[in-house]
Design an enzyme around this catalytic site. Structure first.
Site, PDB file in Angstrom:
ATOM      1  N   ASP A  35       0.788  -1.436   0.261  1.00  0.00           N
ATOM      2  CA  ASP A  35      -0.289  -0.012   0.146  1.00  0.00           C
ATOM      3  C   ASP A  35       0.715   1.192   0.272  1.00  0.00           C
ATOM      4  O   ASP A  35       0.554   2.044   0.431  1.00  0.00           O
ATOM      5  CB  ASP A  35      -1.063  -0.153   1.289  1.00  0.00           C
ATOM      6  CG  ASP A  35      -1.721  -1.244   1.298  1.00  0.00           C
ATOM      7  OD1 ASP A  35      -2.025  -1.658  -0.112  1.00  0.00           O
ATOM      8  OD2 ASP A  35      -2.136  -1.688   2.174  1.00  0.00           O
ATOM      9  N   LYS A  65       1.672   1.996  -5.359  1.00  0.00           N
ATOM     10  CA  LYS A  65       2.594   1.519  -6.478  1.00  0.00           C
ATOM     11  C   LYS A  65       1.172   2.410  -7.239  1.00  0.00           C
ATOM     12  O   LYS A  65       1.736   2.006  -8.566  1.00  0.00           O
ATOM     13  CB  LYS A  65       2.607   0.140  -6.394  1.00  0.00           C
ATOM     14  CG  LYS A  65       3.052  -0.980  -4.857  1.00  0.00           C
ATOM     15  CD  LYS A  65       3.619  -1.817  -4.458  1.00  0.00           C
ATOM     16  CE  LYS A  65       2.432  -2.567  -4.423  1.00  0.00           C
ATOM     17  NZ  LYS A  65       2.178  -2.004  -2.622  1.00  0.00           N
ATOM     18  N   ASN A 114      -5.279 -10.410  -3.671  1.00  0.00           N
ATOM     19  CA  ASN A 114      -5.063  -9.522  -1.936  1.00  0.00           C
ATOM     20  C   ASN A 114      -4.431  -8.655  -2.079  1.00  0.00           C
ATOM     21  O   ASN A 114      -4.468  -7.313  -1.579  1.00  0.00           O
ATOM     22  CB  ASN A 114      -4.298 -10.656  -1.240  1.00  0.00           C
ATOM     23  CG  ASN A 114      -2.662 -10.880  -2.399  1.00  0.00           C
ATOM     24  OD1 ASN A 114      -2.745 -10.502  -3.508  1.00  0.00           O
ATOM     25  ND2 ASN A 114      -1.950 -11.110  -1.406  1.00  0.00           N
ATOM     26  N   GLY A 150      -4.827  -4.405  -4.006  1.00  0.00           N
ATOM     27  CA  GLY A 150      -5.527  -2.984  -3.482  1.00  0.00           C
ATOM     28  C   GLY A 150      -4.392  -2.125  -4.331  1.00  0.00           C
ATOM     29  O   GLY A 150      -3.946  -1.659  -3.203  1.00  0.00           O
ATOM     30  N   HIS A 151      -4.688  -2.000  -5.789  1.00  0.00           N
ATOM     31  CA  HIS A 151      -3.947  -0.556  -6.442  1.00  0.00           C
ATOM     32  C   HIS A 151      -4.606   0.202  -6.792  1.00  0.00           C
ATOM     33  O   HIS A 151      -5.880  -0.035  -7.132  1.00  0.00           O
ATOM     34  CB  HIS A 151      -2.721  -1.032  -7.373  1.00  0.00           C
ATOM     35  CG  HIS A 151      -2.487  -2.425  -6.806  1.00  0.00           C
ATOM     36  ND1 HIS A 151      -0.817  -3.034  -7.693  1.00  0.00           N
ATOM     37  CD2 HIS A 151      -1.580  -2.734  -5.547  1.00  0.00           C
ATOM     38  CE1 HIS A 151      -0.075  -3.952  -7.157  1.00  0.00           C
ATOM     39  NE2 HIS A 151      -0.731  -3.823  -6.009  1.00  0.00           N
ATOM     40  N   ARG A 157       2.592 -28.998  -7.028  1.00  0.00           N
ATOM     41  CA  ARG A 157       2.351 -29.125  -8.226  1.00  0.00           C
ATOM     42  C   ARG A 157       0.721 -29.912  -8.166  1.00  0.00           C
ATOM     43  O   ARG A 157       0.131 -30.718  -8.777  1.00  0.00           O
ATOM     44  CB  ARG A 157       2.931 -30.679  -8.304  1.00  0.00           C
ATOM     45  CG  ARG A 157       4.686 -30.111  -9.472  1.00  0.00           C
ATOM     46  CD  ARG A 157       5.643 -30.698  -8.615  1.00  0.00           C
ATOM     47  NE  ARG A 157       5.756 -31.416  -6.551  1.00  0.00           N
ATOM     48  CZ  ARG A 157       6.592 -31.649  -6.348  1.00  0.00           C
ATOM     49  NH1 ARG A 157       7.373 -32.585  -7.274  1.00  0.00           N
ATOM     50  NH2 ARG A 157       6.780 -32.422  -5.256  1.00  0.00           N
ATOM     51  N   GLN A 164       2.161  -5.966  -3.510  1.00  0.00           N
ATOM     52  CA  GLN A 164       2.349  -6.268  -2.157  1.00  0.00           C
ATOM     53  C   GLN A 164       3.370  -5.118  -1.299  1.00  0.00           C
ATOM     54  O   GLN A 164       4.083  -4.438  -2.324  1.00  0.00           O
ATOM     55  CB  GLN A 164       2.400  -7.737  -1.314  1.00  0.00           C
ATOM     56  CG  GLN A 164       1.761  -8.710  -0.859  1.00  0.00           C
ATOM     57  CD  GLN A 164       0.365  -9.107  -2.246  1.00  0.00           C
ATOM     58  OE1 GLN A 164       1.967  -9.782  -2.932  1.00  0.00           O
ATOM     59  NE2 GLN A 164      -0.687  -8.524  -2.514  1.00  0.00           N
ATOM     60  N   THR A 184      -8.366  -3.938   0.115  1.00  0.00           N
ATOM     61  CA  THR A 184      -8.983  -4.901  -0.788  1.00  0.00           C
ATOM     62  C   THR A 184      -9.738  -5.552   0.253  1.00  0.00           C
ATOM     63  O   THR A 184     -10.632  -6.127   0.442  1.00  0.00           O
ATOM     64  CB  THR A 184      -8.037  -5.757  -0.828  1.00  0.00           C
ATOM     65  OG1 THR A 184      -7.706  -5.602  -1.551  1.00  0.00           O
ATOM     66  CG2 THR A 184      -8.167  -7.413  -1.336  1.00  0.00           C
ATOM     67  N   ARG A 237      -9.914  -3.153   6.597  1.00  0.00           N
ATOM     68  CA  ARG A 237      -8.981  -2.747   7.654  1.00  0.00           C
ATOM     69  C   ARG A 237      -8.715  -2.345   7.695  1.00  0.00           C
ATOM     70  O   ARG A 237      -7.842  -1.503   6.928  1.00  0.00           O
ATOM     71  CB  ARG A 237      -8.273  -4.516   7.961  1.00  0.00           C
ATOM     72  CG  ARG A 237      -8.965  -5.691   8.042  1.00  0.00           C
ATOM     73  CD  ARG A 237      -8.494  -6.819   8.280  1.00  0.00           C
ATOM     74  NE  ARG A 237      -7.472  -6.568   6.772  1.00  0.00           N
ATOM     75  CZ  ARG A 237      -6.220  -7.601   6.983  1.00  0.00           C
ATOM     76  NH1 ARG A 237      -5.940  -8.416   7.448  1.00  0.00           N
ATOM     77  NH2 ARG A 237      -5.657  -7.177   5.645  1.00  0.00           N
ATOM     78  N   ASP A 263       2.338  14.233   2.060  1.00  0.00           N
ATOM     79  CA  ASP A 263       1.104  15.553   2.421  1.00  0.00           C
ATOM     80  C   ASP A 263       0.232  15.654   3.540  1.00  0.00           C
ATOM     81  O   ASP A 263       0.279  16.265   4.353  1.00  0.00           O
ATOM     82  CB  ASP A 263       0.890  15.852   1.049  1.00  0.00           C
ATOM     83  CG  ASP A 263      -0.370  14.260   0.394  1.00  0.00           C
ATOM     84  OD1 ASP A 263       0.650  13.450   0.599  1.00  0.00           O
ATOM     85  OD2 ASP A 263      -1.474  14.083   0.953  1.00  0.00           O
ATOM     86  N   GLY A 306       0.166  13.903  -3.245  1.00  0.00           N
ATOM     87  CA  GLY A 306      -1.643  13.514  -3.178  1.00  0.00           C
ATOM     88  C   GLY A 306      -2.304  12.481  -4.107  1.00  0.00           C
ATOM     89  O   GLY A 306      -1.300  12.350  -4.571  1.00  0.00           O
TER      90      GLY A 306
END
Ligand code: GDP
Ligand code: IMO
Ligand code: MG
Length: 421
Positions: free
Chosen positions: A12, A15, A37, A39-40, A141, A221, A297, A300, A330, A412
């Site tokens: 977070d 990215k 997993n 969240g961008h 596998r 991540q 995502t 939380r 900022d 920002g």
């Protein structure tokens, strides 16, 4: 040109914003690890796009690739494609390619992730997306791949082989074994829809590089969530560091041109695990409120703390960064005093690099230097020289301590809120 971007902290870092900012200069943007997993967030033209699987260059003309090192929940991908379509962003097979070998997240992976987490006395705080169990199957596998769900007979045969052990595993953890064979028709239907998107990602990228095109690998991540080098057991299940982009996308390390680390001006973590500079006080509240620090995502609240130099130094080693993008400067506005963690004290010893074991990191007491803060609004600043003096001092101090040049400063979430240092 082959550029790799990774998160330098615990995820977070921003990215999504930085990839969107760079995307117009690249021909291909590829995700190389992780799954939904991630969240961008991309904020563009008054809209907020929360992307979990689709690379963050989607608003530009670049070709998007999902590499074979990722774990993909096809239902989530379809939801994301629908969300983009509703916003006028079409993603046809000419724009998006999914590697034939991409691991598919099945309902039993999600069930096992949740059941196992509920049984843990010391929780990891996973995103409950089945990520870990999908990677277990890759290494074991027993994975189902993108090409399998696109071929009904092959998929059903594979499932027959795999389902009995999944039923047993779910039962053992107290879950409903029926989950192992649930949603099969949905997977088959989506498999048909995704068939035209199937590609050989390594081949495409290598061909593009030979033609002199530009390729950007987008990490998910963050470095300290890496399965090998992170703060185990509080990590994700993939390799999040830059080298992973080469191995996972099938591109030789000799092709890498530059590696950019995205790093926040403070630190956050969502889920459990050590965070030496965590601030469970007004400062932490300031960072969470002003930085909107709630999981993209899972929603939380993210744990927030001061910038941790030892962790940043380890990130530069693990990734070989050639430059950094500093985000969320900022968010520090309005704090009278800023603290920077220069090292730790552990059992009477002074450390300037994180110890290897998570238990030891958890016992580390940060050693801080204090710097004066600033109160001026910096969210419209267009150049480094226009920043308040104390903000410049803070950035320069970070750059000196990390030992890698800060190329971009983000002030920002918007597209205009970045300048080059
Ligand atoms: P990612 O997972 O690394 O892509 O980061 P996330 O999107 O999960 O979280 C970063 C959040 O910070 C998003 O809500 C972004 O819109 C926002 N953001 C990114 N850069 C900045 C910045 O410089 N300042 C502020 N205030 N917000 C930012
Ligand atoms: P992006 O790409 C922040 C964390 C989870 C948990 C641990 C393991 O948006 O930066 P998992 O579900 O992967 O097995 O959970 O990893 N985690 C993230 N934290 N940002 C992310 O992604 C994350 N992806 C996983 O909170 O602590
Ligand atoms: Mg995120």
């Amino acid at each position: 040109m082959f550029t790799i971007i990774t998160g330098a902290q615990f995820g977070d870092e921003g990215k999504g914003k930085i990839v969107d900012m760079m995307a117009s200069h690249y021909d291909i943007i590829a995700r190389f690890q992780g799954g939904d997993n991630a969240g961008h967030t991309v904020v563009a033209e008054g809209k907020i796009y929360k992307l979990h699987l689709i690379p963050s260059g989607v608003l530009f003309d670049a070709r998007l690739l999902i590499g074979p090192g990722t774990v993909m929940n096809p239902g989530i991908l379809m939801e994301e494609l629908a969300m983009l379509s509703e916003n006028g962003v079409g993603v046809p097979p000419s724009k998006l390619g999914i590697d034939a070998k991409t691991s598919i997240i099945m309902p039993y992976h999600i069930a096992l992730d949740r059941l196992r987490e509920s049984k843990r006395t010391v929780k990891i705080g996973t995103t409950s997306r089945g990520i870990g169990y999908a990677y277990i199957d890759k290494v074991g596998r027993d994975e189902i791949q993108m090409a399998d769900i696109a071929d009904k007979n092959r998929f059903l045969k594979r499932l027959d082989e795999i389902a009995p052990q999944k039923e047993a595993a779910i039962k053992e953890l107290g879950g409903d074994p029926m989950i192992a064979r649930s949603e099969i028709d949905d997977y088959i239907n989506i498999g048909v829809k995704l068939r035209p998107y199937i590609t050989d990602v390594s081949r495409e990228i290598n061909l593009a590089l030979k033609q002199g095109k530009k390729v950007l690998a987008e990490g998910a991540q963050g470095t300290h969530l890496d399965i090998i080098h992170g703060t185990q057991k509080f990590v994700t299940s993939s390799s999040t560091v830059a080298g992973s982009a080469c191995a996972s996308l099938g591109v030789g390390p000799t092709k890498v041109s530059n590696v950019i680390g995205v790093i926040k001006a403070y630190i956050t973590r969502v889920g459990e695990g050590p965070l030496p500079t965590e601030q469970k006080n007004d400062t932490g509240e300031h960072l969470r409120d002003k930085g909107g620090e709630f999981g993209t995502t899972t929603g939380r609240p993210r744990r927030c703390g001061w910038f941790d130099v030892p962790l940043a130094l380890k990130s530069t080693n693990l990734n070989g960064y050639t430059s950094m993008a500093l985000t969320k400067l900022d968010v520090l506005t309005g704090l009278d005093t800023l603290k920077l963690c220069l090292g730790y004290e552990l059992e009477g010893k002074r450390l300037d690099y994180p110890p290897e074991h998570s238990d030891e990191i958890a016992r580390c007491k940060p050693v801080y230097v204090e710097l004066p803060g600033w109160h001026e609004d910096i969210s419209d600043t267009e150049s480094f020289s226009a920043l308040p003096e104390n903000a410049r001092l803070y950035v320069e101090m970070l750059e000196k301590l990390i030992g890698v040049g800060i190329e971009y400063v983000s002030i920002g979430p918007g597209r205009k809120q970045t300048f080059m240092k």
